[in-house]
Motif scaffolding. Sequence first.
Motif, PDB file in Angstrom:
ATOM      1  N   ARG A  91       0.818  -1.217   0.000  1.00 47.84           N
ATOM      2  CA  ARG A  91       0.000   0.000   0.000  1.00 47.84           C
ATOM      3  C   ARG A  91       0.855   1.272   0.000  1.00 47.84           C
ATOM      4  NH1 ARG A  91      -2.835  -2.517   4.408  1.00 47.84           N
ATOM      5  NH2 ARG A  91      -2.322  -0.703   5.715  1.00 47.84           N
ATOM      6  N   GLY A  92       2.124   1.163  -0.334  1.00 50.84           N
ATOM      7  CA  GLY A  92       3.008   2.315  -0.274  1.00 50.84           C
ATOM      8  C   GLY A  92       3.277   2.765   1.145  1.00 50.84           C
ATOM      9  N   ASP A  93       3.079   1.872   2.106  1.00 54.94           N
ATOM     10  CA  ASP A  93       3.188   2.186   3.526  1.00 54.94           C
ATOM     11  C   ASP A  93       4.335   1.389   4.135  1.00 54.94           C
ATOM     12  OD1 ASP A  93       2.183   3.097   6.197  1.00 54.94           O
ATOM     13  OD2 ASP A  93       1.771   0.958   6.432  1.00 54.94           O
ATOM     14  N   PRO A  94       5.348   2.047   4.724  1.00 62.40           N
ATOM     15  CA  PRO A  94       6.520   1.332   5.236  1.00 62.40           C
ATOM     16  C   PRO A  94       6.220   0.228   6.250  1.00 62.40           C
ATOM     17  CG  PRO A  94       7.039   3.645   5.013  1.00 62.40           C
ATOM     18  CD  PRO A  94       5.568   3.512   4.730  1.00 62.40           C
ATOM     19  N   PRO A  95       5.383   0.445   7.285  1.00 60.59           N
ATOM     20  CA  PRO A  95       5.112  -0.652   8.213  1.00 60.59           C
ATOM     21  C   PRO A  95       4.426  -1.842   7.547  1.00 60.59           C
ATOM     22  CG  PRO A  95       4.529   1.441   9.225  1.00 60.59           C
ATOM     23  CD  PRO A  95       4.799   1.718   7.774  1.00 60.59           C
ATOM     24  N   THR A  96       3.531  -1.563   6.591  1.00 58.87           N
ATOM     25  CA  THR A  96       2.866  -2.653   5.869  1.00 58.87           C
ATOM     26  C   THR A  96       3.881  -3.421   5.034  1.00 58.87           C
ATOM     27  OG1 THR A  96       0.814  -1.372   5.778  1.00 58.87           O
ATOM     28  CG2 THR A  96       1.022  -3.223   4.251  1.00 58.87           C
ATOM     29  N   GLY A  97       4.836  -2.712   4.449  1.00 59.84           N
ATOM     30  CA  GLY A  97       5.878  -3.372   3.678  1.00 59.84           C
ATOM     31  C   GLY A  97       6.735  -4.274   4.546  1.00 59.84           C
ATOM     32  N   ALA A  98       7.081  -3.821   5.749  1.00 63.99           N
ATOM     33  CA  ALA A  98       7.874  -4.640   6.656  1.00 63.99           C
ATOM     34  C   ALA A  98       7.127  -5.906   7.049  1.00 63.99           C
ATOM     35  CB  ALA A  98       8.234  -3.833   7.910  1.00 63.99           C
ATOM     36  N   ALA A  99       5.819  -5.758   7.306  1.00 67.82           N
ATOM     37  CA  ALA A  99       5.008  -6.931   7.656  1.00 67.82           C
ATOM     38  C   ALA A  99       4.949  -7.910   6.489  1.00 67.82           C
ATOM     39  CB  ALA A  99       3.603  -6.493   8.058  1.00 67.82           C
ATOM     40  N   ALA A 100       4.850  -7.390   5.274  1.00 65.25           N
ATOM     41  CA  ALA A 100       4.825  -8.249   4.086  1.00 65.25           C
ATOM     42  C   ALA A 100       6.132  -9.018   3.955  1.00 65.25           C
ATOM     43  CB  ALA A 100       4.565  -7.412   2.840  1.00 65.25           C
ATOM     44  N   ALA A 101       7.253  -8.341   4.217  1.00 64.83           N
ATOM     45  CA  ALA A 101       8.561  -8.998   4.126  1.00 64.83           C
ATOM     46  C   ALA A 101       8.689 -10.105   5.166  1.00 64.83           C
ATOM     47  CB  ALA A 101       9.672  -7.971   4.300  1.00 64.83           C
ATOM     48  N   LYS A 102       8.214  -9.858   6.384  1.00 65.83           N
ATOM     49  CA  LYS A 102       8.267 -10.876   7.431  1.00 65.83           C
ATOM     50  C   LYS A 102       7.437 -12.091   7.059  1.00 65.83           C
ATOM     51  CE  LYS A 102       9.061  -7.529  11.142  1.00 65.83           C
ATOM     52  NZ  LYS A 102       8.468  -6.825  12.311  1.00 65.83           N
ATOM     53  N   ASP A 103       6.307 -11.852   6.432  1.00 67.42           N
ATOM     54  CA  ASP A 103       5.452 -12.952   5.995  1.00 67.42           C
ATOM     55  C   ASP A 103       6.155 -13.793   4.930  1.00 67.42           C
ATOM     56  OD1 ASP A 103       2.978 -14.452   5.744  1.00 67.42           O
ATOM     57  OD2 ASP A 103       2.641 -13.350   3.879  1.00 67.42           O
ATOM     58  N   LEU A 104       6.798 -13.125   3.983  1.00 71.99           N
ATOM     59  CA  LEU A 104       7.456 -13.846   2.901  1.00 71.99           C
ATOM     60  C   LEU A 104       8.648 -14.664   3.383  1.00 71.99           C
ATOM     61  CD1 LEU A 104       7.351 -11.151   0.052  1.00 71.99           C
ATOM     62  CD2 LEU A 104       6.149 -13.348   0.056  1.00 71.99           C
ATOM     63  N   VAL A 105       9.484 -14.090   4.235  1.00 69.49           N
ATOM     64  CA  VAL A 105      10.707 -14.798   4.634  1.00 69.49           C
ATOM     65  C   VAL A 105      10.419 -16.010   5.503  1.00 69.49           C
ATOM     66  CG1 VAL A 105      12.127 -12.725   4.443  1.00 69.49           C
ATOM     67  CG2 VAL A 105      11.137 -13.343   6.660  1.00 69.49           C
TER      68      VAL A 105
END
Length: 402
Positions: A91-105
Amino acid sequence: MASARRTTGLLTVAVVAAALALAGCSSAGGAGGDCDTDKGTLAVGLIAPLSGPLANIGLGMRDSADLAVRQANERCAIPGYRLELQSRDDRGDPPTGAAAAKDLVADPDLIGVVGTYNSSTAQTVQPVLGDAGVVQVSPGNTNVSLTRGANPVTAPLRQYQTYFRVVASDAVQGPAAADHLAALGRTRVAVVSDGQTYGEGIADEFTKQFATRGGDVVLRTTLPAGSSPTAAVAAIGRSNPQAVFYGGEYPDGAPLSRALAGLGVPLMGGDGIVDPDYATEGGRDGDLGTSVGPPTETLPGAKAFLDAYRAAGYREGYGQYGAFSFDAANVVLGSAGTVVANRGGGEWSTALRPAVVQAVQAYDADGITGPISFDRFGDVGSDAVTMYRLVGGRWIPDRAQP
């Protein structure tokens, strides 16, 4: 020599034909042909703005990366494995991006990540992927500090060995914009930025170069993203500029341009404003922008990509960053395939993730956006920038002579 280069990023005639045959495949990227996939599924992650005002960019990134995965499946890029794209919306949102990265790894079958688009989101994603040893190849981040740290000129420092990008940074775009405005004789410029990582970075780079060209920055002010431009426009008017440089993205840059109409000066920005929706959001004819790389349609390898993209039946256009996303995905796929074959004995494990990072660092192949190789900071060798002008509500390459 051409024969000595790996050809991971090339679209061969056979691959294009395979892509055309895959037009009816699901967006997950199905295994094609007679590939043996008994070893399971490996994932390529993607983190991009898939909803919100920047969704038109993120969806083109997603579908272009998906096309690369489809083609990789069709040519059995990693024998024994089916490949799939795992997309996450930041969503162009840094905290959401970090959560997405944690989910992927958390997925042991993740071989690498394509993304992000926003530089501010990259700052929160980098440490997550870095700690997990997962390679990240961005098709859109341009902030200089992402690869060279807080002091990129006096003390460049690469913080994350896992991070790479296939686009030129703002250290190229900002100066190019400054040179262009100076050459057009617009030597008094007001600089407005949105307070975000990308916007501040490109505005800083513009300002530094503009001074070396004898230009005068008559105002430097911040207009926070989402704010009314009224007060900023009043301050700009008092400074009597010949142009306004905006560091930010089109959802805020376009309304600022509309508000500047009474002053009769153009707005110029970077790739953040060079978007098809800029005009519909308020951008005015005569506005100027820079963007990374040549227009996709003019690239020597673009026809094969465009034909395959259309044949695949994606509902969204590939956008400004589709070609770069396709190349970024192929960097991940090609590097992981080499590592699985040469280091893993044909088997994937998370222990191979550092080797994939090393393979990306050593990557040297032709993509559709041009030759792709990375320097010691993770930056791509290409520094191509195109100037655009808004004409009839459309961004076209600016060939106006100073």
